[in-house]
Design an enzyme around this catalytic site. Structure first.
Site, mmCIF file in Angstrom:
data_model
loop_
_atom_site.group_PDB
_atom_site.id
_atom_site.type_symbol
_atom_site.label_atom_id
_atom_site.label_comp_id
_atom_site.label_asym_id
_atom_site.label_seq_id
_atom_site.Cartn_x
_atom_site.Cartn_y
_atom_site.Cartn_z
ATOM 1 N N GLY B 33 0.755 -1.243 -0.037
ATOM 2 C CA GLY B 33 -0.128 0.106 -0.127
ATOM 3 C C GLY B 33 0.850 1.152 -0.026
ATOM 4 O O GLY B 33 0.213 2.395 0.077
ATOM 5 N N CYS B 242 -27.986 -9.215 -16.191
ATOM 6 C CA CYS B 242 -27.328 -9.077 -17.578
ATOM 7 C C CYS B 242 -28.342 -8.866 -18.500
ATOM 8 O O CYS B 242 -28.902 -10.093 -18.640
ATOM 9 C CB CYS B 242 -26.105 -9.534 -17.790
ATOM 10 N N CYS B 245 -26.505 -11.924 -21.141
ATOM 11 C CA CYS B 245 -26.202 -13.187 -20.822
ATOM 12 C C CYS B 245 -27.285 -13.798 -19.710
ATOM 13 O O CYS B 245 -27.296 -14.908 -19.240
ATOM 14 C CB CYS B 245 -24.886 -13.285 -20.422
ATOM 15 N N CYS B 267 -23.296 -6.955 -18.776
ATOM 16 C CA CYS B 267 -22.328 -7.037 -18.086
ATOM 17 C C CYS B 267 -21.087 -6.049 -18.505
ATOM 18 O O CYS B 267 -20.916 -5.902 -19.824
ATOM 19 C CB CYS B 267 -21.600 -8.624 -18.329
ATOM 20 N N CYS B 273 -19.181 -12.109 -19.747
ATOM 21 C CA CYS B 273 -20.621 -12.448 -20.358
ATOM 22 C C CYS B 273 -20.755 -13.394 -21.499
ATOM 23 O O CYS B 273 -21.613 -14.094 -21.512
ATOM 24 C CB CYS B 273 -20.703 -10.826 -20.909
#
Lengths: 259, 293
Positions: B33, B242, B245, B267, B273
């Site tokens: 980090g 979605c 899909c 998606c 997808c």
């Protein structure tokens, strides 16, 4: 609470800008619950002294000993940067002359008051907000302004907000640099009243820098008179103002316009 | 695949530059980090288009790697296609659009829906590496705040959100605490993706080319999104599936379909997808090709 030792013991403090002294050879003791006024003309080293004591300036000489909440006495010059920061978060406050220096002007009033709490680990929104609201009320800012930014506040409100932000952590020592200059007299009077009642209520120690002897008279217990970077006279406020000993203090007192 | 272009070092950057970037990466991995400054180089794309990600990828890529590049989750957007073909040309690597086949995934704004596995590396393109920047403009001061782990300021931002909107309205680049020590900007991924960073088995590298910073999250590292006790971190949720899909639980993009207010939600991860569509209707392979365009 044992007050056998002063909160702040200052011996021979000086600060140099290049080879010129901003202030030098300052000795003072500050006791818990005491308000100390530092007066003098502009350029006399008042603000420099405040900066040196509060570790905002790197001190060049002398030493400042501070008694922590747990009664251990530390030499401020020997504290690490993180220890000094932690003092600022938990025990000290600084009220600037210009509120814009001490506030985040585009963060709401509640966020400004809540920030010191969040910095000390408060993580409950409801409680932070409640504490902020309570402090706004105490400094006479309408609670319905809690989500407004200080940019939309008047000068007096900003200064009161700055005081709330500093006092929310219940500090033991607050430095104030000309907190009332730039405000009109009625607002000044209310602000001084507020500071005085908060001092009585919370037992704060305050070092307040001012060029206004009226302010010193109204809120301080003791007064320190500075001239050309040195302390020319110090004592109980009433004594210093009613019976000035040093030539400069006599000049200062006699130059107040009598109404 | 093809061998690399004549006149270019493999991976475009010269070996000394790669060494410099790898040093920064090693330091970043060692201090999760922490933003490590590095000497960002010119690459053949404008700053702000992923030059940090490209440099990190160039420094770690080898000829045996398989590269996937996504932009907003899609493999077929301009930036993704051109970065993929860039590395195919200069590093001679095989490229793919399948998340599970890739060894290196360079990304802008998303983490793939397919869970990442141990051994994979995800490289984030970062526009603004400093999470405290908009609250504290001074770089000297933000560095000090990081050094002292003085992060009260970040909560002010979240406080302001709740005060204004009634909930934490930050939905992308949602600040995270890495390994309990450093506050980190996860790059502008949606907060939906934040939980995927927590204890991810993949190595996560972040490159900010314009800001000249590199940081990293090693595998299996704690990544906690900030929040209040009474307003905890909530990733975004989508109520509908979605439109292509039919899968639920993925991150959806709104696609405007006409100028009369019509829109569909699909998606954002095109690989995911296609995979779900193909599994649902294995014999209509050509349709999924159409769908991804």
């Amino acid at each position: 609470m044992s007050d056998a030792r002063p909160l702040l013991e200052v011996r021979g403090v000086g600060h140099r800008y290049g080879d010129r002294y901003g202030c030098r050879d300052v000795d003072l003791d500050l006791w818990p619950g005491e308000v100390l006024a530092v007066v003098g003309e502009s350029g006399s080293g008042k603000t420099t002294l405040l900066g040196a004591l509060s570790q905002r300036l790197s001190r060049t000489e002398g030493n400042v000993r501070y008694r922590l909440a747990d009664d251990t006495v530390v030499d401020l010059a020997e504290l690490s940067e993180s220890a000094v920061r932690s003092l600022w978060r938990t025990e000290w406050g600084f009220v600037h002359q210009n509120p814009a220096d001490g506030l985040r002007m585009h963060v709401s009033a509640g966020g400004n008051v809540g920030e010191p709490l969040m910095a000390t680990g408060w993580r409950h929104y409801g409680r932070i907000r409640a504490a902020a609201a309570q402090w706004l009320e105490r400094v006479e800012i309408p609670v319905d302004r809690i989500d407004d930014t200080p940019a939309t506040f008047s000068g007096g409100m900003r200064q009161r907000l700055q005081i709330a932000r500093n006092l929310v952590i219940s500090p033991r020592l607050v430095f104030m640099d000309e907190p009332t200059s730039g405000l009109d007299v009625s607002v000044q009077a209310r602000l001084l009243d507020l500071i005085r009642s908060l001092v009585a209520e919370l037992g704060l120690a305050i070092i307040i820098v001012t060029h206004d002897l009226g302010v010193a008279r109204l809120i301080s217990h003791r007064t320190l008179v500075m001239k050309d970077g040195r302390v020319v006279e110090s004592g109980l406020t009433d004594r210093v103002l009613d019976d000035p000993q040093a030539a400069y203090t006599q000049l200062l007192v006699s130059s107040i316009l009598q109404g | 695949m093809s061998t690399s272009l004549a006149g270019y070092n493999i991976g475009y950057l010269d070996e000394q530059t790669k060494r410099m970037i790898r040093r920064a990466l090693l330091k970043g991995v060692a201090i999760p980090g922490f933003q490590v400054p590095f000497a960002s180089r010119e690459v053949p794309m404008p700053r702000g288009w992923g030059t940090g990600g490209v440099q990190v990828t160039a420094a770690i890529i080898g000829t045996g790697d398989v590269l996937k590049v996504i932009d907003q989750g899609a493999d077929d957007t301009t930036n993704a296609v051109s970065i993929r073909s860039f590395f195919a040309a200069v590093a001679g690597v095989r490229t793919t659009t399948h998340t599970d086949e890739a060894t290196i995934i360079q990304t802008r704004h998303r983490i793939p829906e397919t869970p990442l596995a141990a051994g994979q590396t995800i490289v984030y393109q970062v526009p603004g590496p400093e999470p405290l920047r908009f609250l504290e403009p001074r770089e000297t001061e933000t560095r000090r705040l990081h050094a002292l782990a003085d992060y009260g300021l970040m909560y002010v931002k979240l406080y302001e959100d709740i005060a204004k909107f009634g909930h934490i309205a930050t939905t992308y680049d949602y600040p995270v605490m890495v390994a309990g020590r450093y506050l980190m900007a996860p790059s502008p991924i949606p907060s939906f993706d934040n939980p995927k960073m927590h204890r991810s088995p993949a190595l996560q590298l972040f490159g900010a080319g314009r800001e000249k910073r590199i940081y990293a999250v090693p595998p299996y590292t704690d990544v906690q999104s900030l929040g209040f006790e009474d307003y905890p971190f909530e990733p975004q949720r989508f109520s509908q599936p979605c439109a292509i899909c039919g899968s639920v639980g993925g991150y959806l993009d709104e696609v405007i379909t006409d100028d009369a207010g019509g829109a569909m939600f699909v998606c954002s991860d095109t690989d995911h997808c296609e995979r779900v569509s193909a599994a649902a209707a294995p014999d209509t392979d050509t349709d999924t090709e159409e769908v991804s365009a």
